[in-house]
Design a protein around this motif. Structure first.
Motif, short mmCIF file in Angstrom:
data_model
loop_
_atom_site.label_atom_id
_atom_site.label_comp_id
_atom_site.label_asym_id
_atom_site.label_seq_id
_atom_site.Cartn_x
_atom_site.Cartn_y
_atom_site.Cartn_z
N ILE A 136 -13.16 6.05 34.06
CA ILE A 136 -14.24 5.06 34.00
C ILE A 136 -13.69 3.67 34.29
O ILE A 136 -14.27 2.89 35.06
N GLY A 137 -12.56 3.34 33.67
CA GLY A 137 -11.94 2.04 33.90
C GLY A 137 -11.50 1.87 35.34
O GLY A 137 -11.74 0.82 35.96
N LYS A 138 -10.87 2.89 35.90
CA LYS A 138 -10.37 2.79 37.27
C LYS A 138 -11.50 2.54 38.28
O LYS A 138 -11.41 1.65 39.12
N PHE A 139 -12.55 3.34 38.19
CA PHE A 139 -13.61 3.25 39.19
C PHE A 139 -14.54 2.06 38.94
O PHE A 139 -15.21 1.62 39.87
N SER A 140 -14.60 1.58 37.72
CA SER A 140 -15.45 0.42 37.43
C SER A 140 -14.78 -0.89 37.80
O SER A 140 -15.44 -1.81 38.30
N HIS B 71 -7.15 5.29 46.92
CA HIS B 71 -6.33 5.43 45.73
C HIS B 71 -5.68 4.11 45.34
O HIS B 71 -5.40 3.87 44.16
N ALA B 72 -5.45 3.25 46.32
CA ALA B 72 -4.84 1.95 46.05
C ALA B 72 -5.82 1.00 45.37
O ALA B 72 -5.43 -0.11 45.00
N ARG B 73 -7.05 1.41 45.20
CA ARG B 73 -8.05 0.59 44.50
C ARG B 73 -8.26 1.07 43.06
O ARG B 73 -9.26 0.72 42.43
N LEU B 74 -7.34 1.89 42.55
CA LEU B 74 -7.50 2.48 41.21
C LEU B 74 -6.31 2.11 40.32
O LEU B 74 -5.70 2.98 39.71
N SER B 75 -6.04 0.83 40.24
CA SER B 75 -4.83 0.43 39.52
C SER B 75 -5.02 0.31 38.02
O SER B 75 -4.11 0.62 37.25
N PHE B 76 -6.19 -0.13 37.58
CA PHE B 76 -6.40 -0.39 36.14
C PHE B 76 -7.44 0.57 35.56
O PHE B 76 -8.52 0.73 36.11
N PRO B 77 -7.09 1.18 34.39
CA PRO B 77 -5.79 1.19 33.72
C PRO B 77 -4.90 2.30 34.28
O PRO B 77 -5.38 3.15 35.03
N SER B 78 -3.65 2.29 33.90
CA SER B 78 -2.72 3.31 34.38
C SER B 78 -2.99 4.65 33.71
O SER B 78 -2.94 4.76 32.48
#
Length: 302
Positions: A123-127, A168-175
């Motif tokens: 949820i965090g990554k895609f939001s 995939h490079a747009r999914l940095s946060f959170p790890s």
């Protein structure tokens, strides 16, 4: 009747985990992350792309496998030496059943917590859609369309051919590596603190706990050195994994009777068993035999 209750419990557990697992698959296979813009002169996004020091498959094998193996092994030793918490009479036969049910109750909470951690992470990554430190290396922005004079760029100026890597490079946060590794290893630490009883060798248990948290910390740090995440992404993932672990053990734990949040935090700091023995003794003296009808006995180690 007993078999029906067992099967119903397992079915409910499987459905509960699937409720979290299915959205995770939807996120990974269907959803696209939030399209965050960037500044063309942002040096934090100019790091080279590197392969993972800790690949995802290895994280899964160690993160999931190590705690499960420890649970199966330690519970077998506790059952053999009759030092575990005894289950109600109606499940004591055959002899292997208490061991299997005990392992199941502990591992199901662990699996559910892992799924919850990954679900919240996705949820965090895609939001948020934060860009990874190697974003420019995989995006390969058009130089003519990406200059410092343009300011904040929201248009798609990437000329890279690997679309999967760009997304995939747009999914940095959170790890995700940080959240999962911290959850799994902190859960293992709490389990070892509560269930592993080595008379006269407390440091041996401490060594195992240090090894567990070291694996998690090394995984977190590798995500920074591999330029997969910014340090804030790793910190956010670690805090998420830790918080889910505390809540899962607090709300669903079967490791100790009437576990409290204070007990969990004390177990992580290494003082749990002393606190538990004191509070459990006080509650036993005040309540007498009340509430003990469902247990045949509780093993006590001095």
């Amino acid at each position: 009747m007993i078999e029906k209750r067992v099967y119903r419990k397992i079915a409910i557990d499987v459905v509960s985990v699937c409720v979290l697992a299915v959205p995770i698959l939807v996120f990974i296979t269907v959803m696209k992350p939030y399209h965050r813009g960037f500044f063309c002169d942002d040096e934090s996004l100019m790091h080279p792309f590197k392969e993972d020091t800790i690949p995802t498959w290895l994280l899964g094998v160690i993160g999931l496998g190590l705690p499960i193996i420890c649970v199966l092994t330690i519970e077998a030793l506790l059952t053999k030496t009759n030092k575990g918490v005894i289950l109600p009479k109606d499940v004591l036969s055959p002899k292997i059943r208490p061991y299997l049910e005990r392992c199941y109750d502990i591992i199901r909470v662990f699996i559910f917590g892992t799924a919850a951690t990954q679900f919240l992470t996705e949820i965090g990554k895609f939001s948020v859609g934060r860009l990874r430190p190697h974003f420019f290396d995989v995006c390969k922005p058009n130089i003519t369309k990406c200059t410092s004079t343009l300011g904040y760029v929201t248009d798609d100026v990437c000329e890279g051919t690997d679309i999967k890597k760009i997304l995939h490079a747009r999914l940095s946060f959170p790890s995700g590596h940080a959240s999962i590794s911290i959850f799994c290893m902190v859960y293992l630490m709490v389990y070892l603190q509560i269930r592993l009883k080595i008379q006269g060798a407390d440091l041996a248990k401490a060594v195992l706990q240090v090894v567990a948290i070291t694996l998690a910390i090394f995984t977190c740090l590798s995500r920074i050195s591999d330029y997969k995440h910014h340090w804030g992404d790793v910190l956010g993932g670690a805090l998420l994994g830790f918080a889910v672990c505390v809540l899962v053990v607090w709300c669903l734990s079967v490791l100790v009777p009437d576990v409290s949040l204070q007990t969990i935090l004390l177990s992580i700091s290494g003082n749990q068993m002393t606190h538990y023995r004191r509070t459990h003794q006080e509650s036993s003296e005040s309540q007498g035999s009340e509430g003990m009808d469902g247990l045949t006995g509780v093993a006590v180690n001095n």
